[in-house]
Design an enzyme around this catalytic site. Structure first.
Site, short mmCIF file in Angstrom:
data_model
loop_
_atom_site.label_atom_id
_atom_site.label_comp_id
_atom_site.label_asym_id
_atom_site.label_seq_id
_atom_site.Cartn_x
_atom_site.Cartn_y
_atom_site.Cartn_z
CE LYS A 1 1.89 4.96 5.09
NZ LYS A 1 1.47 4.09 6.19
CG ASP B 1 -0.14 -6.09 4.02
OD1 ASP B 1 -0.46 -7.22 4.40
OD2 ASP B 1 0.51 -5.88 2.99
CG PHE C 1 -1.96 -1.08 1.12
CD1 PHE C 1 -3.05 -0.94 0.28
CD2 PHE C 1 -1.81 -2.25 1.82
CE1 PHE C 1 -3.99 -1.95 0.17
CE2 PHE C 1 -2.74 -3.26 1.72
CZ PHE C 1 -3.84 -3.12 0.89
CB SER C 2 2.90 2.83 1.92
OG SER C 2 1.80 2.38 2.63
#
Ligand SMILES: *[C@@H]1O[C@H](CO)[C@@H](O)[C@H](O)[C@H]1NC(C)=O
Ligand SMILES: *[C@@H]1O[C@H](CO)[C@@H](O)[C@H](O)[C@H]1NC(C)=O
Ligand SMILES: *[C@@H]1O[C@H](CO)[C@@H](O)[C@H](O)[C@H]1NC(C)=O
Ligand SMILES: *[C@@H]1O[C@H](CO)[C@@H](O)[C@H](O)[C@H]1NC(C)=O
Ligand SMILES: *[C@@H]1O[C@H](CO)[C@@H](O)[C@H](O)[C@H]1NC(C)=O
Ligand SMILES: *[C@@H]1O[C@H](CO)[C@@H](O)[C@H](O)[C@H]1NC(C)=O
Length: 872
Positions: A715, A815, A698-699
């Site tokens: 991030k 996650d 996601f990042s």
């Protein structure tokens, strides 16, 4: 050993055999060596034993390994002789037992005690009585712990200058607990649950300089007594429940530099007297109930003024915007009326006047050639007249928002000189004439919203040059002609809104990355639904309604994998309606020639009893199909998610330009981070892929070394392309602020954020040891001993239980795996990838929520009891 040899001055009080050897073997001159008094050494050894006993190896102090306590990590001795301990820092060791604290007080020479970032819940009474006697103790840092109960009464502590209790769970009123602290200069009680009146007994001798009480539940008025502390430079009372007015006497605080009163329930007016404070550069009183007129002159010395989200009335004083030093001014969301003042300060970087009742014209002189102006927002007012061409002189302008006014006339071609412009919002005005081709030559434009105006003529073919454009909204105008063929090459375009115009002709190939929506509704299109739409595999909303499309509904529409909403209503379509997946909302009404297969297949009349069985069976089947459909969505989403990540990789590698900051804010109350974090530098860092340190699903994490030398994680949210609601920076920012308030030493809390036109960047403390995944595999070169593993397990468990606690806003843990646990040290885990669910916009794209829900390893169970589905 040789470092011992450098000590040449005082007495030999301590040596061991090794030292003795090295001393004679390597050093030519005799050296006299000094060390701690035996008292202090014993005290330090006792302390180390207590810590080791209670903190399960969290502290590495071991007199058998390192006999000189001055060399222990976190211990500082006086630099000239090393004969006494002056500093003890036990920050970030996951210590939960306070038993060791009174032992610390045996070190008479102690000046600094830092036990921040642990899990302490109490301060033993013995600590206060014993440490109160220390004549040198200057700084006590208990911040970021789990302290509960009332603030202890400080007796003694005659030298204490700084007291930091930020981010604990302390509560109750504060009365005279601190009044004995005669040297107190800095008090930080932010992020606790203190209540009652704002404390005013803060050291009898009144030398206080910094008073930080934000994010508590203090109520009542701002006390006049505060003026009795003439040395105050920083006062932060934000995020409480203060009522009443700002006392006029506040102007007597002649050394004040920063005054923050945001997010309270203060009312009345802004006192004129703040203009007397020549040192004041930042004043924020946003999000209160101020309802009077703004007095003149208050910006005389200010750099930053924020009075947004109040009920301020009357007109803007003519000198308010012109003060020489003024850099940012936010008056948005008030009830201000009258004209926008004619003269703007040359220093102004950001001017926000949106959502007021301002009338009259936009003063052309005001905005002409403003070198520094980067964000100009005057949306949702009653402004009339035309957009002054002079705006083209603001070369740095990145955001121009004049939407929802009564502006008329043509779009000035000079807008084309705004080479830094990223967001242009002029929707819902009365603008007329054509779209000047100069606008299509803005190289950085990513949002163009000129919807709901009266623009005519055709869409210039040069739109195809707008390679950065993500959202193009031209709906609700009088545009005619056909859609330019070149549109297919707009590679960044994700949303194309062309509804309610008079467009006609052939529909060209559409940009392949269209994802948010393609809306051609209410135009004059005719003919067959074009085959080229079959390429739009990422498209979620397709609206072709209210045109004259004819022929069959093509089968390929049923296989567009991302489609969730299809509107074909009020056309001339005919033939059978093909079968769409269950999750696609299809609207076909108003097409006379269409045959609904479901209707044809209606079974003949059944007996009553049989019918009810049939209903049951049908329901069961439907349930099965729905379940299957859901699984398919998840599966599709996961594959799309992976696809997108790869896609992103390619994109970021190409993308070299430094993203321009649309909004940047510090969330942390910590002065060190506040001074370290430099947004401009951070944006340079993220544009250079060599700074990428970690990529999760996601990042993307970058390591940013700030000009001060400190490192941070920056991030980037990988979902920016989609879930991050484009164009809703303010809401996003608001949600992030909520997130920033949460504090747990095992969860990565954002310290600051930057929003650019299309991405969000969050700043975190740097975790030098990398991921748990790497550490467990020895990739980072560290040995994970049992103690580390234990501390990490405990830390992660505590972080999770914190997240489960149904924190003020629901949190979604995206996650959880060893790859999303970062290590500040081998004992301090940080759960990364926890995000505010609110930050994600489920309404913008139906697929997204399922993408997340489907692909996460883990959603905190507490979520079900929070407002999981009621978030907007
Ligand atoms: C004091 O001790 C520290 C830690 O062992 C050492 O680095 C420093 O050089 C010593 N200073 C003096 C003056 O001996
Ligand atoms: C206390 O410790 C915290 C966390 O380590 C730090 O951010 C803060 O600046 C310290 N406060 C003072 C007054 O030094
Ligand atoms: C554009 O303006 C319309 C109003 O006409 C609004 O509904 C929409 O959200 C805006 N879109 C963007 C991307 O700014
Ligand atoms: C557009 O509208 C203006 C009036 O606002 C008119 O003068 C002009 O002729 C129109 N242009 C086209 C192409 O219709
Ligand atoms: C398409 O645009 C029209 C106006 O131009 C709007 O009314 C409609 O809601 C849009 N369709 C969808 C599915 O958003
Ligand atoms: C077809 O008819 C059925 C039953 O009348 C209805 O539920 C369904 O929504 C219709 N389908 C479409 C695409 O209009």
């Amino acid at each position: 050993m040789s470092s011992y040899g450098r000590q040449t001055t005082s007495l030999v009080l301590y040596f061991n055999f090794h030292f003795f050897l090295s001393f004679f073997c390597y050093l030519p001159v005799p050296v006299v060596f000094s060390a701690l008094s035996s008292n202090q050494k014993t005290a330090m050894i006792d302390l180390s034993k207590s810590l080791n006993a209670s903190a399960a190896g969290a502290v590495s102090w071991d007199v058998n390994k390192e006999p000189n306590p001055c060399s222990w990590k976190g211990v500082g001795c006086n630099s000239s002789t090393n004969s006494s301990v002056i500093r003890i820092s036990l920050s970030g060791h996951s210590i939960s037992s306070s038993e060791f604290l009174p032992l610390v007080c045996r070190i008479e020479s102690l000046q600094v005690l830092d036990v921040s970032r642990n899990r302490l819940t109490t301060i033993p009474p013995g600590f206060i009585s014993a440490c109160g006697k220390l004549g040198e103790l200057k700084l006590l840092n208990f911040s970021v712990n789990n302290l509960v109960g009332r603030l202890p009464a400080f007796v003694g502590f005659s030298a204490l200058e700084a007291l930091d209790f930020a981010r604990n769970n302390l509560s109750g009123n504060i009365d005279s607990e601190l009044d004995g602290l005669v040297k107190l200069r800095s008090l930080n009680l932010t992020f606790n649950n203190f209540s009652g009146p704002v404390p005013t007994l803060l050291g009898k001798s009144k030398v206080l300089e910094e008073l930080e009480l934000s994010m508590n539940m203090f109520d009542g008025p701002i006390p006049d007594e505060i003026v009795g502390y003439p040395n105050l430079t920083l006062v932060d009372l934000s995020g409480n429940q203060l009522t009443g007015i700002i006392p006029a006497r506040i102007g007597e605080l002649s050394k004040l530099e920063v005054l923050i009163l945001s997010a309270n329930k203060l009312s009345g007016g802004i006192p004129q007297s703040i203009s007397n404070i020549t040192s004041l550069w930042r004043f924020a009183a946003n999000s209160n109930d101020f309802n009077e007129k703004i007095p003149g002159g208050i910006t005389k010395h200010l750099k930053n003024l924020d009075l947004s989200y109040n009920k301020l009335s009357g007109s803007i004083p003519s000198d308010l915007l012109s003060a020489r030093n003024l850099q940012t001014l936010d008056l948005s969301n008030n009830r201000l009326e009258g004209p926008v003042p004619e003269v703007l300060s040359p220093s102004l970087v950001r001017l926000r006047l949106g959502s007021n009742l301002l009338a009259g014209k936009i003063p052309s002189a005001a905005i002409a050639t403003h070198e520094n102006l980067t964000y100009l927002e005057m949306e949702n007012n009653k402004l009339i007249g035309s957009i002054p061409p002079e705006v083209g002189g603001c070369r740095k302008l990145a955001l121009l928002n004049l939407a929802q006014n009564r502006l008329s006339g043509a779009l000035p071609a000079n807008l084309g000189s705004l080479s830094s412009l990223e967001v242009l919002r002029l929707q819902s005005n009365h603008l007329s004439g054509g779209i000047p081709i100069q606008i299509t030559q803005l190289p950085k434009l990513s949002v163009l919203n000129i919807s709901r105006n009266s623009l005519n003529g055709s869409i210039p073919p040069s739109v195809s040059q707008m390679q950065s454009l993500v959202n193009m909204n031209l709906q609700g105008n009088k545009l005619s002609g056909s859609i330019p063929v070149g549109i297919a090459s707009m590679n960044s375009l994700m949303e194309l809104q062309l509804g309610q115009n008079q467009l006609s002709g052939d529909i060209p190939r559409m940009p392949a990355n269209l994802q948010i929506a393609l809306n051609l509704s209410s135009n004059l299109f005719q003919g067959h639904i074009p085959e080229t739409l079959s390429r739009l595999s990422g498209l979620e909303i397709l609206d072709l309604s209210n045109n004259n499309f004819s022929g069959k509904i093509p089968d390929f529409l049923t296989t567009l994998g991302a489609l969730t909403q299809l509107s074909l209503s009020n056309n001339e379509l005919s033939g059978e309606i093909p079968k769409f997946p269950l999750w696609v909302m299809v609207d076909t009404h108003g097409n006379k020639g269409l045959i609904n297969r479901t209707t044809i297949n209606t079974p003949p009349q059944l007996e009553k009893k049989k019918k009810s069985y049939a209903v049951t069976i049908v329901l069961a089947l439907v349930a099965a199909v729905v379940a299957f459909g859901a699984i398919t969505i998840v599966a599709v989403s996961i594959s799309r998610q992976n696809y997108r990540v790869n896609d992103e990789q390619v994109q970021t590698e190409e993308e070299l330009a430094v993203p321009a900051v649309v909004q940047g804010n510090l969330l942390t109350a910590n002065g060190i981070h506040r001074s370290n974090i430099d947004f401009t530098k951070a944006m340079e860092v993220v544009s250079d892929q060599s700074n990428l340190v970690l990529k999760t699903r996601f990042s993307t994490y970058y390591k940013a070394i700030m000009p001060s030398g400190a490192s941070y994680f920056v991030k980037k949210l990988n979902w920016s392309d989609k879930i991050f609601q484009l164009g809703s920076h303010d809401r996003f920012a608001r949600d992030l602020k909520v997130f920033g308030k949460l504090s747990n030493s095992n969860v990565m809390n954002p310290l600051a954020y930057v929003l650019t036109a299309d991405s969000a960047y969050l700043f975190y403390e740097f975790a030098p040891k990398g991921t748990l995944f790497d550490a467990l595999r020895g990739i980072s070169g560290d040995d994970m001993d049992w103690g580390s593993r234990y501390s990490i397990a405990v830390g992660v468990a505590q972080g999770l239980s914190f997240l489960h606690g149904c924190t003020p806003s629901p949190i979604l843990l995206l996650d959880l795996s060893s790859k999303s646990i970062l290590l500040k040290s081998l004992k301090e885990p940080l759960i990364a990838e926890a995000e505010l669910l609110k930050v994600i916009d489920p309404s913008k794209s139906t697929g997204s929520l399922s993408t997340i829900a489907g692909s996460v390893g883990y959603i905190p169970p507490g979520m079900q009891f929070c407002d999981f589905f009621t978030l907007q």
